[in-house]
Design an enzyme around this catalytic site. Structure first.
Site, PDB file in Angstrom:
ATOM      1  N   ASN A 247       0.786  -1.228   0.000  1.00  0.00           N
ATOM      2  CA  ASN A 247       0.000   0.000   0.000  1.00  0.00           C
ATOM      3  C   ASN A 247       0.813   1.271   0.000  1.00  0.00           C
ATOM      4  O   ASN A 247       1.723   1.434   0.801  1.00  0.00           O
ATOM      5  CB  ASN A 247      -0.850   0.049   1.267  1.00  0.00           C
ATOM      6  CG  ASN A 247      -2.151  -0.661   1.082  1.00  0.00           C
ATOM      7  OD1 ASN A 247      -2.679  -0.678  -0.013  1.00  0.00           O
ATOM      8  ND2 ASN A 247      -2.670  -1.244   2.128  1.00  0.00           N
ATOM      9  N   CYS A 248       0.435   2.190  -0.879  1.00  0.00           N
ATOM     10  CA  CYS A 248       0.904   3.560  -0.772  1.00  0.00           C
ATOM     11  C   CYS A 248      -0.356   4.398  -0.552  1.00  0.00           C
ATOM     12  O   CYS A 248      -0.683   5.276  -1.335  1.00  0.00           O
ATOM     13  CB  CYS A 248       1.631   3.982  -2.035  1.00  0.00           C
ATOM     14  SG  CYS A 248       2.971   2.876  -2.418  1.00  0.00           S
ATOM     15  N   VAL A 249      -1.101   4.054   0.497  1.00  0.00           N
ATOM     16  CA  VAL A 249      -2.356   4.730   0.809  1.00  0.00           C
ATOM     17  C   VAL A 249      -2.089   5.581   2.049  1.00  0.00           C
ATOM     18  O   VAL A 249      -1.037   5.456   2.661  1.00  0.00           O
ATOM     19  CB  VAL A 249      -3.463   3.663   1.010  1.00  0.00           C
ATOM     20  CG1 VAL A 249      -3.264   2.868   2.263  1.00  0.00           C
ATOM     21  CG2 VAL A 249      -4.852   4.260   0.964  1.00  0.00           C
TER      22      VAL A 249
END
Lengths: 432, 77
Positions: A247-249
Site C-alpha cells: 500500500n501507498c495509501v
C-alpha cells in the site's frame, strides 16, 4: 491450527562487520543485507542503490517517506516459510514454531512511490502518534533507477520485495537463538470447537484488506487481494506473514505488514479465546473499486458468517472514503444474518471535527470503535536528523503546500503519521 | 453539491460508482457508472467501445433527468 511464537527481544541494533543476534543486540552488516536484496531480479532492475540507517526510540530522528514497516520473523519448525507465496514458496503457514525479533522493525523509506507514504518521528509529539517510535528500526532507504516515474507499479513491487527480503534476512539471524518468551496460539476446526467450547459465543474476525488498486494493494499468499473472493484464514497464518502490504495509501490508517503480523484484533480475540468466546477464524475480504465487487464480496462475507453459525463478528476497515461503503455493506449484511457486529474504523471529520466522520452509514452499525480523527492538525518540531528526505512533506496525504515550514517544523494533519489512526486499533487514539 | 443544486430548483442526476453512498447522502436520480478511478470510462476497452459506453451512460443520465421520481431512484444502465 496451532502456532508457537518465540519472542527474541531486540534491545539495540548496531552496524557491524558480521550479522548476528547476541544478547538482545542485533548486529548487522549493511553490505551483506544489500547483497541479499540485489539477488532479486526486480530489485536489481528498479533500485539504483540502498542506504541503511538505524533509528532508536527517543532520538531526534524523522523517517520519511515511509513505505512499509515489517517485523523480522523466521519459521523454525513446521511447514512453509515466512511471507509464503512472495519470499518463501506457497505452502500453508500458521502452524509449528516461528521466532520473532520483537522490539525492532525493518522500515522501507525513500523517494516517493505514490503520494501517500508517511512520517515516523522517533521523539517529540509525533512519536506519540506512531507505534513505530517505540521500536529499534533498521531503515532501508531505496533510491530508484532513472525512469521509475513511468513504472511506479514495478518500482513499488521492487521496494516491497526489498523490504520483505531485508526482514527475511534479519529474521533468519534469530533461527538458533533461544527465545526470551514463548506463547502458543490455537484455533479449532468447526466440530472440534463446538465440542471443546460448547457454551461460548462463536466469534470471527472480518478482516477487510485494502485492494483499490493503483498502488493501494494487499497480497495474501502472493495473490493480489482485489482478484480474490472473500475467504477464510486461520488467525495464525497472518503471524507468519500470509498477508503483506503493498500500500501507498494514507499513512495513518494503512495496515503495514507489521500490523498484519501483530494484528491486535487477532491478539485480543486469542486472549479471550476459550474464556469468554470461541475464536472461530478470520474472514478476509477486499475493498475494490467496482460496485459489483463490493456487492459480491460483502454478500460472500455475510454468507460465510452464517455458514459458520457465528454469534458475533468484529469487522476492521483499512483506508477511508469508498471503503466506508464496503464496511457498512459488510456490517449491514452480517447483521441481517442475525450475527452481531462491531466495526472498527477511523474518522475524517474535518480539522474542526464537525463533519460527517464516514462517507456511508446505516442504523445497523450501532457498535463502532474509532481510531481517531485523521484530519486533526498537528505541529511537528524540527528533528536533528532526517532519514529519507523532506522533499515530499507538502504533497503526502494530510500535508499541504507550506506544511514544511522554513524553520523545519511541520504543520499537517495526523494523516501523515504512519499508523496514527490505525483501524485495527493498533494505536492509542479513540473516542467515547 | 447534488443536494445544493437541487435546493436551487434544478434537477440533478448523480452519476457515480458507489451508489450506496449516493443513497446515503440523499441524491434523487442516480446513474451507476464504471469504477471509482474511472467513472465514465474503462481503460480496458478499445476507444470505440469506450465511446459507446460513454454515450450510453450520458443518454441514460439525460433520460433520468427528464423522468419524474417520487423517491430516490437508481436508473440501472
Amino acid at each position: 491450527m496451532k502456532l508457537e511464537l518465540g519472542y527474541i527481544q531486540i534491545k539495540d541494533i548496531q552496524f557491524s562487520k558480521e550479522c548476528k543476534v547476541d544478547n538482545g543486540t542485533l548486529y548487522v552488516d549493511p553490505d551483506a543485507v544489500k547483497a541479499y536484496l540485489y539477488e532479486d531480479d526486480d530489485v536489481k532492475a528498479w533500485v539504483k542503490d540502498f542506504g541503511f540507517d538505524i533509528a532508536k526510540p527517543g532520538e531526534s530522528v524523522r523517517i520519511t517517506p515511509v513505505k512499509d514497516v515489517i517485523e523480522p520473523r523466521v519459521k523454525v519448525e513446521g511447514p512453509g516459510g515466512v511471507f509464503p507465496g512472495v519470499i518463501s514458496k506457497v505452502e500453508t503457514v500458521g502452524s509449528g514454531k516461528t521466532h520473532v525479533l520483537r522490539g525492532m522493525a525493518v522500515v522501507t523509506a525513500g523517494k516517493i512511490v505514490g503520494f501517500q507514504e508517511g512520517i515516523i518521528d522517533m521523539s517529540g509529539p509525533g512519536a506519540e502518534y506512531t507505534p513505530f517510535s517505540k521500536l529499534n528500526n533498521l531503515v532501508v532507504v531505496a533510491e530508484p533507477n532513472e525512469g521509475y516515474q513511468d513504472h511506479k507499479h514495478e518500482y513499488e513491487h521492487a521496494v516491497r520485495i526489498a523490504g520483505l527480503r531485508a526482514a527475511t534476512y534479519i529474521g533468519e539471524l534469530g533461527r538458533s537463538v533461544t527465545p526470551d518468551e514463548t506463547a502458543v496460539f490455537e484455533t479449532y476446526g468447526i466440530k472440534e470447537g463446538l465440542e471443546k467450547l460448547p457454551n461460548l459465543p462463536r466469534v470471527a474476525y472480518v478482516h477487510m484488506l485494502q485492494s483499490q488498486g493503483l498502488l493501494h494493494d494487499t497480497y495474501v499468499y502472493g495473490v493480489d487481494a482485489k482478484r480474490s473472493l472473500t475467504t477464510i484464514l486461520c488467525p495464525t497464518e497472518t503471524m507468519d506473514g500470509a498477508i503483506i502490504s503493498g500500500n501507498c495509501v494514507s499513512a495513518c490508517d494503512k495496515n503495514t505488514t507489521y500490523h498484519h503480523q501483530n494484528n491486535p484484533v487477532v491478539a485480543n480475540l486469542f486472549a479471550a479465546h476459550g474464556k469468554t468466546l470461541n475464536y472461530v477464524c478470520n474472514i478476509i475480504t477486499n475493498e475494490n473499486v467496482y460496485l459489483a465487487d463490493k456487492q459480491r464480496s460483502s454478500d460472500w462475507t455475510a454468507k460465510l458468517c452464517r455458514l459458520l453459525d457465528l454469534d458475533g463478528a468484529l469487522v476492521s476497515q483499512e483506508g477511508f472514503g469508498n471503503p466506508d461503503t464496503d464496511l457498512i455493506m459488510n456490517c449491514k449484511k452480517i447483521e441481517l444474518q442475525g450475527v452481531k457486529t462491531v466495526i472498527i474504523t477511523d474518522e475524517y471529520a474535518g480539522q474542526d471535527g464537525k463533519s460527517q466522520s464516514l462517507a456511508d452509514a446505516d442504523p445497523l452499525a450501532d457498535a463502532v470503535v474509532t481510531g481517531g480523527n485523521a484530519n486533526e492538525v498537528i505541529i511537528l518540531p524540527k528533528m536533528d536528523k532526517v532519514i529519507g528526505t523532506l522533499d515530499y512533506v507538502d504533497v503526502i496525504a494530510g500535508g499541504h503546500a507550506g506544511s514544511l515550514r522554513p524553520d523545519g517544523t511541520i504543520e499537517a494533519e495526523l494523516q501523515v503519521i504512519t499508523g496514527a489512526t490505525n483501524e485495527m486499533g493498533f494505536n492509542r487514539l479513540s473516542a467515547r | 453539491m447534488v443536494k445544493e443544486i437541487e435546493r436551487a430548483g434544478i434537477p440533478v442526476v448523480h452519476m457515480c460508482t458507489v451508489t450506496p453512498i449516493s443513497m446515503t447522502v440523499g441524491a434523487n436520480r442516480i446513474v451507476p457508472t464504471i469504477a471509482i478511478p474511472h467513472p465514465l470510462g474503462n481503460p480496458a476497452l478499445s476507444l470505440e467501445e469506450e465511446k459507446a459506453i460513454r454515450r450510453k451512460l450520458v443518454e441514460r443520465a439525460l433520460e433520468a433527468l427528464t423522468t419524474e421520481v417520487d423517491d430516490q431512484t437508481i436508473f440501472e444502465v
